[in-house]
Write a protein that holds these residues in place. Structure first.
Motif, PDB file in Angstrom:
ATOM      1  N   ASN A  15       0.836  -1.203   0.000  1.00 58.77           N
ATOM      2  CA  ASN A  15       0.000   0.000   0.000  1.00 58.77           C
ATOM      3  C   ASN A  15       0.869   1.252   0.000  1.00 58.77           C
ATOM      4  OD1 ASN A  15      -2.414  -1.403  -0.056  1.00 58.77           O
ATOM      5  ND2 ASN A  15      -2.595  -1.461   2.169  1.00 58.77           N
ATOM      6  N   GLY A  16       2.055   1.178   0.604  1.00 57.59           N
ATOM      7  CA  GLY A  16       2.974   2.309   0.579  1.00 57.59           C
ATOM      8  C   GLY A  16       3.456   2.611  -0.825  1.00 57.59           C
ATOM      9  N   HIS A  17       3.822   1.566  -1.568  1.00 54.85           N
ATOM     10  CA  HIS A  17       4.228   1.752  -2.973  1.00 54.85           C
ATOM     11  C   HIS A  17       3.089   2.378  -3.775  1.00 54.85           C
ATOM     12  CE1 HIS A  17       7.018  -1.924  -2.353  1.00 54.85           C
ATOM     13  NE2 HIS A  17       7.799  -0.854  -2.441  1.00 54.85           N
ATOM     14  N   LEU A  18       1.888   1.833  -3.577  1.00 55.83           N
ATOM     15  CA  LEU A  18       0.737   2.328  -4.323  1.00 55.83           C
ATOM     16  C   LEU A  18       0.448   3.790  -3.974  1.00 55.83           C
ATOM     17  CD1 LEU A  18      -1.482   1.707  -6.378  1.00 55.83           C
ATOM     18  CD2 LEU A  18      -2.888   0.860  -4.474  1.00 55.83           C
ATOM     19  N   ASP A  19       0.571   4.144  -2.696  1.00 55.74           N
ATOM     20  CA  ASP A  19       0.372   5.525  -2.259  1.00 55.74           C
ATOM     21  C   ASP A  19       1.344   6.463  -2.976  1.00 55.74           C
ATOM     22  OD1 ASP A  19      -0.468   7.767  -0.631  1.00 55.74           O
ATOM     23  OD2 ASP A  19       1.253   7.391   0.668  1.00 55.74           O
ATOM     24  N   VAL A  20       2.609   6.073  -3.033  1.00 56.44           N
ATOM     25  CA  VAL A  20       3.614   6.900  -3.709  1.00 56.44           C
ATOM     26  C   VAL A  20       3.326   6.965  -5.212  1.00 56.44           C
ATOM     27  CG1 VAL A  20       6.080   7.090  -4.291  1.00 56.44           C
ATOM     28  CG2 VAL A  20       5.375   6.582  -1.930  1.00 56.44           C
ATOM     29  N   LEU A  21       2.916   5.864  -5.815  1.00 57.74           N
ATOM     30  CA  LEU A  21       2.578   5.862  -7.238  1.00 57.74           C
ATOM     31  C   LEU A  21       1.416   6.818  -7.521  1.00 57.74           C
ATOM     32  CD1 LEU A  21       2.715   4.885 -10.154  1.00 57.74           C
ATOM     33  CD2 LEU A  21       1.394   2.857  -9.454  1.00 57.74           C
TER      34      LEU A  21
END
Length: 175
Positions: free
Chosen positions: A26-32
């Motif tokens: 979810n952190g990767h997706l948030d940054v994306l």
């Protein structure tokens, strides 16, 4: 964010977001999702290292990134490209025409490390700007390594990964 240059040409902002994404959190997706607000196109670049054995293949990770973005922000699905790279990040970014290098930050430890990387990248490629994007509060403690470890030990990682990734992890760990 298309801009006109001094010669009247049009520039499209392309951001390069490198990582292992094994798995996408979810952190990767948030940054994306944040990167898609500062660039017209984001090249999500999966680092492939021959010496490492990932949980998911490149193809599986690429599909999970696309599926997760489709769930989160379907209107942006055409604004990303998922690629692999095995060379220097700045060289890979240049190959895709990126002028922005996206890096997510969770805490001060990340900042210290990322500042060193940004400095080195700036020396090698002064034409590429590093952009730091902070992870949302809910995703700050999440790391892909911890997610893999928790899942391997039978823990519930549903709060840490997008739904398509959770399903893929459950299927992968059944085998």
């Amino acid at each position: 964010m298309t801009k006109r240059g001094k010669t009247g040409g049009i520039f499209m902002s392309i951001a390069f977001y490198p990582g292992s994404f094994d798995p996408l959190t979810n952190g990767h997706l948030d940054v994306l999702l944040q990167a898609l607000q500062v660039a017209e196109k984001v090249v999500v670049a999966i680092g492939v290292h021959p010496g490492k054995v990932p949980m998911f293949t490149f193809e599986e990770r690429a599909d999970l990134i696309r599926e997760s973005l489709l769930d989160a922000l379907p209107e942006k699905r055409r604004d990303i490209e998922v690629v692999s790279f095995d060379n220097l990040v700045v060289d890979a970014a240049r190959a895709y025409g990126a002028r922005l290098l996206i890096r997510g930050l969770r805490d001060g430890t990340d900042l210290d490390y990322e500042m060193q990387m940004a400095g080195m990248n700036r020396q090698m490629a002064p034409d590429i700007q590093t952009v730091f994007l902070p992870a949302g509060v809910a995703s700050r403690p999440i790391t892909a390594t911890l997610v893999r470890q928790i899942a391997a030990m039978g823990g519930d990682v549903g709060a840490f990964v997008p739904a398509p990734v959770l399903l893929a992890m459950k299927n992968k760990l059944k085998r």
